[in-house]
Design a protein around this motif. Structure first.
Motif, PDB file in Angstrom:
ATOM      1  N   LEU A 273      -4.617  -9.099  -8.173  1.00  0.00           N
ATOM      2  CA  LEU A 273      -5.082 -10.117  -7.423  1.00  0.00           C
ATOM      3  C   LEU A 273      -4.742  -9.802  -6.016  1.00  0.00           C
ATOM      4  CD1 LEU A 273      -3.711 -13.460  -9.044  1.00  0.00           C
ATOM      5  CD2 LEU A 273      -5.959 -12.318  -8.983  1.00  0.00           C
ATOM      6  N   PHE A 274      -3.948  -9.073  -5.680  1.00  0.00           N
ATOM      7  CA  PHE A 274      -3.440  -8.733  -4.115  1.00  0.00           C
ATOM      8  C   PHE A 274      -3.566  -7.383  -3.791  1.00  0.00           C
ATOM      9  CE2 PHE A 274      -0.857 -12.279  -5.361  1.00  0.00           C
ATOM     10  CZ  PHE A 274      -1.058 -13.213  -4.403  1.00  0.00           C
ATOM     11  N   GLU A 275      -4.203  -6.400  -4.476  1.00  0.00           N
ATOM     12  CA  GLU A 275      -4.458  -5.215  -4.432  1.00  0.00           C
ATOM     13  C   GLU A 275      -5.074  -4.793  -3.137  1.00  0.00           C
ATOM     14  OE1 GLU A 275      -4.022  -1.120  -5.084  1.00  0.00           O
ATOM     15  OE2 GLU A 275      -3.193  -2.903  -6.510  1.00  0.00           O
ATOM     16  N   THR A 276      -6.129  -5.752  -2.749  1.00  0.00           N
ATOM     17  CA  THR A 276      -6.957  -5.432  -1.244  1.00  0.00           C
ATOM     18  C   THR A 276      -5.901  -5.175  -0.017  1.00  0.00           C
ATOM     19  OG1 THR A 276      -8.605  -6.817  -2.276  1.00  0.00           O
ATOM     20  CG2 THR A 276      -8.350  -6.479   0.203  1.00  0.00           C
ATOM     21  N   TRP A 277      -4.641  -5.892  -0.313  1.00  0.00           N
ATOM     22  CA  TRP A 277      -3.855  -5.766   0.849  1.00  0.00           C
ATOM     23  C   TRP A 277      -2.737  -4.836   0.613  1.00  0.00           C
ATOM     24  CZ3 TRP A 277      -5.293 -10.408  -1.287  1.00  0.00           C
ATOM     25  CH2 TRP A 277      -6.470 -11.133  -0.871  1.00  0.00           C
ATOM     26  N   ASN A 278      -2.703  -4.142  -0.402  1.00  0.00           N
ATOM     27  CA  ASN A 278      -1.502  -3.239  -0.808  1.00  0.00           C
ATOM     28  C   ASN A 278      -1.572  -1.956  -0.193  1.00  0.00           C
ATOM     29  OD1 ASN A 278       0.926  -2.715  -1.910  1.00  0.00           O
ATOM     30  ND2 ASN A 278      -0.327  -2.005  -4.059  1.00  0.00           N
ATOM     31  N   ASN A 279      -1.610  -1.785   1.084  1.00  0.00           N
ATOM     32  CA  ASN A 279      -1.662  -0.527   1.812  1.00  0.00           C
ATOM     33  C   ASN A 279      -1.108  -0.644   3.131  1.00  0.00           C
ATOM     34  OD1 ASN A 279      -3.932  -1.048   3.905  1.00  0.00           O
ATOM     35  ND2 ASN A 279      -4.862  -1.823   1.821  1.00  0.00           N
TER      36      ASN A 279
END
Length: 531
Positions: free
Chosen positions: A10-16
């Motif tokens: 669910l949070f992959e978009t901000w995992n960088n």
């Protein structure tokens, strides 16, 4: 795939390392079953978010202010039915009693201080805003939005005033009182009300927003507490959440008071308690509050019957924690949540362009202080917008006169129309229940003389910030020294829309323009005088 792995997705978009993000905690049966950070707390220095990262929590703060008031009430030091002026004498006497209970439930009728400050020249999150500033603009209020207890309208001012009540009654600042009576007893070591924006706080996240130029810093500039300014972590929120089950601090009566919904003067119950919203999600009871200030977003949602909660603290303005929290609940509570009700397939033939054109125009609802709905067409679709100059939501016909929102099918509108004639009325529905009835306004285009007659300098009667109303190529424009120019769109003689606000020019018995009334989301009939 495990539950935790599905949450990660669910949070992959901000995992960088190039994006702000959020901290997440999932609580079940008193245990932290998931905690993780995604993205960066500080992009400039490459500091990642973790479960112990400290965030500005915005309006999630309100439940702690409410808890402080209920603690004092439980000790007999105040009554929720006390008049606010007993403790905050700078609050004007509006001729009707406004109680602490009204403030807790957002039923006071007092105008919201963020909008009052903006009209007085403060630039949100750029100019320093203090408790004294809020008391100054509140003390100059001359009117209420409505009679106390008649309606529920979210109002930050109420919770800023409650912070002053805590200070008056306890002899301590809200920060000192809540730290000693709530946070320290619960072991919330990284939680406090920040009443000095310049204070150095270890491990604190910066706020960010996305702009056309990229990601920019967007922090708060507040020395005000009560409605906002609580700094906390998702780990600390887990400790707070558990207190609603065991009442280690406050006891059962205070916890029960926190969950008691407000009531209006007509006896109807509202969905708001003391700093907490009470509702349901997919058939299951929830207790929740969200928050949003500058680039910070937050949500703490509790499923009390399932002893399950989610806390999300974010530092990017485009993140919607309430949606993400529900997505987490979908994963962990799949066996108890009711199935998502899919709207029935719509097989009704959509009206042609000529038929849609007969529906377009402006409609007004007197009960909403002149609230306006506009129907417009775009690329063969009917759009609706409320208090804006262009349609925002797409509609689809479900029968000859009824339309539903394409993205929110439980919202519908119904048009009153004679065969081949323009529609005359618009009625809105939510879940099949009638809400508001709008009447169509005749088409209106002001002449250059009519516009020139309205141009001039106007001053709010509650502050000294002059505003200019000027004639432009687009019509009229509304601006002060510190505000951005707002283009005003005519909807009827002397009635205009601009940037989501409504402007009504007033005249004397001889027809001379004497002033203007402004209505916005949390301010009604705010008066300007013509200079």
């Amino acid at each position: 795939m495990t539950e935790a792995e599905r949450v990660d997705q669910l949070f992959e978009t901000w995992n960088n390392q190039d994006s702000p993000g959020c901290a997440v905690a999932v609580m079940r049966d008193g245990n932290l079953v998931y905690k993780r950070g995604f993205g960066m707390a500080n992009l400039a220095h490459g500091i990642a978010i973790g479960p112990a990262t400290v965030f500005h929590s915005a309006s999630v703060s309100k439940q702690f202010t409410a808890f402080a008031i209920l603690l004092l009430s439980s000790e007999g030091k105040l009554s929720l039915d006390d008049a606010v002026r007993k403790y905050v004498p700078d609050l004007p006497d509006f001729g009707v009693p406004i109680t602490l209970r009204h403030l807790l439930h957002h039923t006071s009728g007092i105008r919201d201080h963020w909008e009052l400050l903006s009209l007085a020249g403060w630039r949100y999150s750029r100019d320093l805003i203090t408790d004294d500033d809020i008391l100054a603009v509140v003390s100059r209020q001359q009117d209420l939005n409505f009679q106390p207890g008649d309606e529920h309208l979210y109002c930050n001012t109420g919770y800023a005033l409650l912070a002053q009540v805590v200070k008056t009654v306890s002899g301590q600042s809200l920060r000192a009182f809540t730290s000693a009576r709530i946070f320290e007893p619960l072991g919330m070591r990284h939680t406090f009300f920040r009443d000095n924006y310049a204070e150095v706080v270890r491990n604190v996240a910066d706020g960010y927003v996305k702009t056309e130029l990229g990601v920019e810093i967007s922090n708060t500039n507040f020395d005000t507490v009560g409605a906002t300014s609580l700094l906390t972590t998702v780990e600390d929120l887990a400790l707070w959440d558990e207190n609603f089950y065991h009442a280690r601090v406050g006891g059962p009566d205070v916890i029960a008071g926190m969950l008691e919904r407000g009531r209006l003067n007509d006896g109807s119950e509202i969905g708001y308690a003391s700093g907490l919203g009470i509702g349901t999600y997919r058939g299951v009871r929830i207790v929740e509050h969200t928050g949003g200030d500058a680039g910070f977003r937050s949500d703490l949602i509790r499923f009390p019957e399932q002893h399950f909660s989610v806390a999300i603290l974010a530092n990017l303005g485009s993140i919607v924690p309430s949606d993400l929290a529900r997505g987490i609940a979908d994963i962990y509570l799949a066996d108890v949540l009711q199935p998502v009700q899919e709207p029935a397939p719509n097989t009704f033939s959509q009206p042609d362009a000529n038929a849609l054109e007969l529906l377009t125009g402006y409609y007004t609802e007197p009960r909403l202080a002149g609230g306006v709905a506009r129907l417009a067409t775009h690329e063969g679709k009917l759009l609706v917008g409320y208090d804006i100059e262009y349609g925002r939501y797409a509609l689809e016909a479900v029968d000859d006169r009824r339309f539903r929102f394409s993205d929110f099918p439980n919202y519908e509108i119904e048009l009153e129309q004679q065969e081949g004639q323009p529609a005359t009325e618009l009625t809105s529905y939510l879940d099949g229940k009638r809400r508001y009835q709008y009447r169509r306004l005749p088409a209106y285009t002001p002449s250059s003389k009519e516009l020139a007659d309205l141009a001039g300098c106007y001053r709010p009667v509650e502050n000294d910030m002059p505003y200019e109303v000027n004639v432009t190529e687009a019509g009229l424009a509304f601006k002060s020294v510190k505000s951005q120019e707002i283009t005003l769109t005519a909807v009827a003689p002397d009635h205009f829309l601009g940037d989501g606000d409504r402007f009504t020019f007033t005249r004397d018995a001889d027809g001379r323009v004497t002033g203007m009334l402004m209505n916005s989301g949390r301010i009604r009939n705010f008066r300007f005088e013509r200079l």
